[in-house]
Each structure stands twice: as structure tokens, then as C-alpha cells.
Design a protein around this motif. Structure first.
Motif, short mmCIF file in Angstrom:
data_model
loop_
_atom_site.label_atom_id
_atom_site.label_comp_id
_atom_site.label_asym_id
_atom_site.label_seq_id
_atom_site.Cartn_x
_atom_site.Cartn_y
_atom_site.Cartn_z
N PRO A 42 0.83 -1.21 0.00
CA PRO A 42 0.00 0.00 0.00
C PRO A 42 0.86 1.25 0.00
CG PRO A 42 -0.80 -1.57 1.61
CD PRO A 42 0.52 -2.10 1.13
N GLN A 43 0.36 2.29 -0.64
CA GLN A 43 1.14 3.51 -0.82
C GLN A 43 0.59 4.66 0.02
OE1 GLN A 43 3.96 3.59 -3.25
NE2 GLN A 43 3.54 1.46 -2.64
N LEU A 44 1.50 5.43 0.60
CA LEU A 44 1.11 6.65 1.29
C LEU A 44 0.50 7.63 0.31
CD1 LEU A 44 4.31 7.07 3.49
CD2 LEU A 44 2.03 6.48 4.33
N LEU A 58 9.67 7.04 4.14
CA LEU A 58 8.77 6.18 4.91
C LEU A 58 8.18 5.09 4.03
CD1 LEU A 58 6.97 8.95 6.99
CD2 LEU A 58 8.57 7.22 7.87
N GLN A 59 7.88 5.41 2.78
CA GLN A 59 7.36 4.40 1.87
C GLN A 59 8.39 3.30 1.63
OE1 GLN A 59 4.06 4.41 0.43
NE2 GLN A 59 4.75 2.29 0.26
N ARG A 60 9.65 3.70 1.51
CA ARG A 60 10.70 2.71 1.30
C ARG A 60 10.80 1.76 2.50
NH1 ARG A 60 14.12 5.83 -0.85
NH2 ARG A 60 15.01 6.71 1.06
N MET A 61 10.65 2.32 3.71
CA MET A 61 10.65 1.47 4.91
C MET A 61 9.47 0.51 4.90
SD MET A 61 9.37 0.75 8.12
CE MET A 61 8.17 2.09 8.20
N ILE A 62 8.30 1.00 4.52
CA ILE A 62 7.12 0.14 4.44
C ILE A 62 7.35 -0.97 3.42
CG2 ILE A 62 4.69 0.06 3.76
CD1 ILE A 62 4.46 2.95 4.87
N ASP A 63 7.91 -0.62 2.29
CA ASP A 63 8.18 -1.62 1.25
C ASP A 63 9.21 -2.66 1.72
OD1 ASP A 63 6.46 -0.19 -0.36
OD2 ASP A 63 8.04 0.79 -1.53
N GLU A 64 10.21 -2.20 2.47
CA GLU A 64 11.25 -3.11 2.96
C GLU A 64 10.74 -4.06 4.03
OE1 GLU A 64 14.29 -0.61 4.52
OE2 GLU A 64 15.15 -0.09 2.57
N THR A 243 -1.85 3.08 6.29
CA THR A 243 -1.00 2.40 5.31
C THR A 243 -0.17 1.30 5.96
OG1 THR A 243 -0.90 4.45 4.03
CG2 THR A 243 0.74 2.77 3.52
N LEU A 244 0.37 1.59 7.14
CA LEU A 244 1.15 0.58 7.87
C LEU A 244 0.30 -0.66 8.17
CD1 LEU A 244 2.99 2.93 10.37
CD2 LEU A 244 4.14 1.46 8.69
N LYS A 245 -0.92 -0.44 8.62
CA LYS A 245 -1.79 -1.57 8.94
C LYS A 245 -2.11 -2.38 7.69
CE LYS A 245 -4.93 -1.09 12.13
NZ LYS A 245 -6.10 -0.58 12.91
N LYS A 246 -2.37 -1.70 6.58
CA LYS A 246 -2.65 -2.41 5.34
C LYS A 246 -1.43 -3.18 4.85
CE LYS A 246 -6.27 0.61 3.47
NZ LYS A 246 -6.62 1.55 2.36
#
Length: 435
Positions: A42-44, A58-64, A243-246
Motif C-alpha cells: 500500500p502507498q502513502l 517512509l514508503q521505502r521502509m514500508i516496502d522493505e 497504510t502501515l496496517k494495510k
């Protein structure tokens, strides 16, 4: 306040994080095995404004780290963890202050047997000031008339806000670990002793409705104190939590406020979708009738206590280690291995510096010019510190450098010292550059 069975989640999260390789610096290029930007995670929202390239970081961290792109994290409860402070991190302005202000304006503080009994550190000067201002005509356990008695409301709010009486005398004295607690924070749930948890939640809910309806920039008066009259959820933080939860993260709140108050704001309609099980704050011990007492639940080997081990600076690490990762006893105060640490931490003040620094993926900081926190953030030792101005009414640039090399660190005994890196080297003074 309630028992939580977190051991199963703890072991699963530990196993999941064990499968994650050491984090790359935020600026490093993605490898062939890294999730591709814009992939399955999911994207911010790109409609919400972040400072600089913070959204991308932050998106890169979510992706990682998200189970959305890592098959090793996509089963059952094997999830990475994100943890946030609440006041001035998820919301603009302090929801505890809003609740206290509402309660004082509606006569919801009950007269204690003695003011000294409310805190183990309350001074004789504070006891005299509160007794003189609030009087002894009201029976013990009955509501004080703080809506009409401005002097009483003033003394209570001054003790809570600045740890002083209206005459400037110290309200708290004695010995406590200044990285484990601060008496005026611990005093807030103690101030509501005699009420039930549902009653306190109802006061918080009414204060919430009022604060959300008030215009941005508005103020209110408590006694003679003028304080912010409004609270707002940050849209960017709502979006980040969602987004984090998704993306498969377990998201927690870790606050130095009273837990029933924080729960009202974190969950329910209009909140950020974080339930009571994932909301950690100061937990009062209840009496047999379900009423709040002046005693708190403990952490890190500290038993039931009068406020010695609340979620405050190192105390936030303790509560995260204990409640999320199942680390008990004195070890809960220690920095854990990577498998037993959060992926993302977010905060705004020195209160949050330890747990946010423990994060292995990203350290999100809202700049409120708090010295120890900003020294860590601007030093950016691991390349993963993400500094953002407050999203509403951000502060101007701090004129002087943060005194990192001499007096920004909050020592256990209450003195000030230099901020040091993990290798013992001193962080040089830092210029305020994100505002």
C-alpha cells in the motif's frame, strides 16, 4: 488496568523479524531482492504534504519491512511493529490537557482525603497551596467546585503543567529516576482517583468532541491559564497508520498519558483505528469497586507503584519490551536485539527519544525543539532519522544550536549531560534545519 496476553504475538513477531536482513541506510539504492517502489505494498497518499522526501523515505521502509512484500512476514501474526507516541505526534495538542481542562470546567475532580496522598512526591508547599485554594468544605470524595473556584483550578493545572504551585514553589520533591517517570505526568491518573474507568472515558469523549469542534488556533482558559482550545488529528499520521496496517504492520500507541483517555482518542469512530489492546499508557490499579486509585501497574520488575515506572523516556522502551515482546524483569529496561525491536517509531519530544531510537527501520520525529530528541535526529547516526515540522502550526527555526555536546541529555538523576552515540562519542551541537 487489564491483563493482556501478548506472548504469542511476541514470539511470532520475533521470529518474523529474525528473517529480515539488516536495514540499509535510508538513502541506499534498492537491491535486486528489495521490493520495487509502487509494487504490492500500500502507498502513502501523495495528496498529503510531507517535508522534503520524507514520504518516499517512509514508503521505502514500508516496502522493505511490510508483510505486503516479504513472504516471510505474510503468515498469521508474524508482523513487524510500528509504535507511536500520541500527544503532538498523532494529534496536534495534548489530549490529556484537554481532558483535564474539561474536567476542571465541569467539576469532575474529587476532593482527596489529603492532597499529599495523591502522590508520593508531592511537597508540603503544594499540599498547603492546594488545600488553601480548594478548601475543606467539600466532603472527601465529593466533586470540587473548580468551575467557579478559579484559584483551585489554577493550582491543580499549574501542578500538572509545570510541577509548581502558583507561587512558584516546587510541587514535587524527593528521589525518582528521571528517565523512568516524571511526577506531574504520573499525577494525572492519580488526580482522577475515585472515578471509574467508564466515567473517565466519558469525560475524555466529551473533551474530544469539544476540542475537535473548536477552530484551529483557538484557546481556552482554565483558572487564569490560557491553553490551546483545539485538538486535531494529523491527516498525514492517519494516512501513515492506515497504510502501515494495510501493509501488515502491528501498530501501537505508547503514551505517557492516562490510558483510558488515550484509548478514547486512538480507537472508535473518528480515531485512527488503534484498539485498546494496542494502546499502552499509564495504567491505574482499580479498587474492588472498579474505581481508579493512586496506584499504577509496574514495568521492568517494578511492582504496583505510585508512579515510579510510567511510559516516559526509558519507560516507553520498558513498556514496549514488556507488553509487545514479552520481555519481563529488569531486562525490559535494556535495548533488545533486532528481532525484539520495533521497525518504526514516531514521537515529538524527549519523552520518546529512547523507543524511537530503538527502531530498526525508521525514526520519525515531529520537530518541537526538544533538545535530546533533536540531537539524535539531526545527528542521524544510522541514516534512518526522518525529521518533519509539525503539520499544523509548525515552530519557527530555533535560533541557537541544540546543546548536544554539553547539556541536552536527561540524566537519570535529573541533571543534564552530553548526548552520546552507541560507541560513546559525543554528538556535536546541532543546528535546527527542518522547521
Amino acid at each position: 488496568m487489564r491483563n493482556r496476553n501478548v506472548l504469542a504475538l511476541t514470539l511470532a513477531a520475533a521470529a518474523a523479524l529474525a528473517a529480515v536482513p539488516a536495514a540499509l541506510p535510508a538513502a541506499a539504492a534498492t537491491t535486486a531482492n528489495s521490493p520495487k517502489p509502487g509494487g504490492s505494498c500500500p502507498q502513502l497518499s501523495k495528496k498529503l504534504t510531507w517535508y522534503g522526501d520524507n514520504r518516499a523515505t517512509l514508503q521505502r521502509m514500508i516496502d522493505e519491512r511490510g508483510s505486503c512484500s516479504n513472504p516471510h512476514l505474510g503468515h498469521g501474526t508474524k508482523r513487524p511493529v510500528a509504535a507511536f507516541d500520541w500527544d503532538n505526534t498523532i494529534t496536534k495538542n495534548d489530549v490529556t490537557d484537554a481532558t483535564i481542562a474539561w474536567s476542571l470546567r465541569h467539576d469532575k475532580i474529587l476532593r482527596p482525603k489529603t492532597w499529599k496522598s495523591t502522590s508520593r512526591w508531592l511537597t508540603d508547599a503544594a499540599d498547603r497551596a492546594l488545600t488553601r485554594a480548594c478548601g475543606a468544605d467539600v466532603p472527601v470524595g465529593a466533586p470540587l467546585n473548580t468551575s467557579a473556584n478559579k484559584a483551585c483550578a489554577d493550582e491543580i493545572f499549574e501542578v500538572r503543567e509545570d510541577g509548581k504551585t502558583m507561587s512558584g514553589a516546587a510541587a514535587f520533591a524527593g528521589t525518582w529516576d528521571h528517565r523512568h517517570t516524571v511526577p506531574q505526568y504520573a499525577w494525572v491518573p492519580q488526580l482522577f482517583a475515585g472515578h471509574t474507568v467508564p466515567e473517565l472515558r466519558s469525560y475524555a469523549a466529551k473533551a474530544r468532541k469539544e476540542a475537535l469542534a473548536a477552530p484551529v488556533g483557538s484557546t481556552q482558559t482554565v483558572g487564569t491559564h490560557e491553553i490551546p482550545g483545539y485538538v486535531r488529528y494529523y491527516d498525514q499520521q492517519r494516512d501513515l497508520v492506515r497504510t502501515l496496517k494495510k501493509a501488515g504492520f502491528d501498530v501501537y500507541i505508547v503514551s505517557a498519558g492516562s490510558e483510558p483517555v488515550t484509548e478514547v482518542w486512538s480507537g472508535g469512530k473518528g480515531g485512527v483505528g488503534i484498539d485498546r489492546k494496542h494502546t499502552i499508557a499509564i495504567r491505574s490499579v482499580l479498587d474492588r469497586k472498579g474505581r481508579i486509585t493512586t496506584w499504577n501497574q509496574g514495568c521492568g520488575g517494578v511492582p504496583v507503584n505510585k508512579g515510579e515506572a510510567i511510559p516516559y523516556i526509558d519507560g516507553k522502551r520498558c513498556w514496549i519490551n514488556q507488553e509487545i515482546y514479552g520481555v519481563h524483569g529488569k531486562k525490559a529496561w535494556d535495548k533488545q536485539d533486532r528481532r525484539h525491536r520495533i521497525a518504526l517509531g514516531g514521537g515529538d519530544a524527549d519523552t520518546d527519544v529512547t523507543f524511537v531510537a530503538d527502531a530498526t527501520g525508521a525514526h520519525l520525529v515531529l520537530n518541537r525543539n526538544k533538545s535530546e530528541f533533536m540531537c539524535r535526529a539531526y545527528d542521524d547516526a544510522d541514516g534512518r532519522w526522518v525529521v518533519n515540522p509539525m503539520f499544523i502550526e509548525p515552530l519557527k527555526q530555533k535560533a541557537d544550536r541544540y546543546p548536544c555536546a554539553t547539556s541536552a541529555y536527561n540524566e537519570h538523576d535529573g541533571s543534564k549531560g552530553p548526548v552520546r552515540r552507541a560507541d560513546g562519542s559525543v554528538v556535536p551541537d546541532q543546528r535546527d534545519s527542518v522547521y
